[in-house]
Design an enzyme around this catalytic site. Sequence first.
Site: not given
Length: 284
Positions: A8, A94, A96, A99-100, A133
Amino acid sequence: MQAASCAKINLSLEVLGKLPDGYTRIETLFASIDLQDRLRFTLTKSQGIKLWSNLPQLNTKDNLIYKVAHYLQSRFNPDSGVEIELIKDIPIAAGLGGGSSNAAVTLLILNKLWSLHLSEEELHNIAATFGSDVNFFLMGGTALGEERGQQITPVDDILLENLLLVNPHIAISSFEAYQLVDHEALEPSFSYLDAIQKGVYFNRLQQGIVKKYPVIGELLGKMREHGASAALMSGSGSTCFGIFNNKAALEACRDEFDDSGFWTQATRTISKEEYYKCTRNLSY
């Protein structure tokens, strides 16, 4: 069973103060992009959970994928174990959401493979315990995130082509990024509606990060010099994105960053429908 795990960007991120539990209250506009990790799940007769990644440092019990799988197994006691393969293409730490996103896809796939029959509400309740997130990645597309980011409201998709992602190989944790916000001088005034209605993008975390890591400011300036109509840090950074009017301008900018040894990726935002196909229409 396998599925894509999409990254994202944050088209806006405003800090609104502190919540009673100590977390930072935010208002952010999430947008899914077509940069993806790949996850493959195989059920096993043993009750164990095994995780393998192309990045060896991710093969640990601290990985959110493992934590989610272990939680579901401990709570619901399915008849089988699982082996999980992660092919990681989204940069780590980063901004983005890699991980989530992995955690959310793990919830969705194991809910199906282990026949847990968890409702959307139950999935969201579990997701919220693994990070701010994760709830967004159960939905995808474009959505508003409120409170600490876990309260998700869908909005009309914002479809942007010719996005360039650039990462200067700096890992920044969310904790560090929020610590660098000057809460004493905070005068929140930006609304996600500005991003939707006016195409004006904003990240309250960016100022503090740029002060500590000047290369981020230089990176954003180069994007604008190459014709980006907007250039912004995504989430807590350090990945930044530029929005270009055409592919030629994007590629010219990308070539310069490639020559400097930065990580780059051309991408685009994707709709809720496309995101759903990646994460719900699962292949075997």
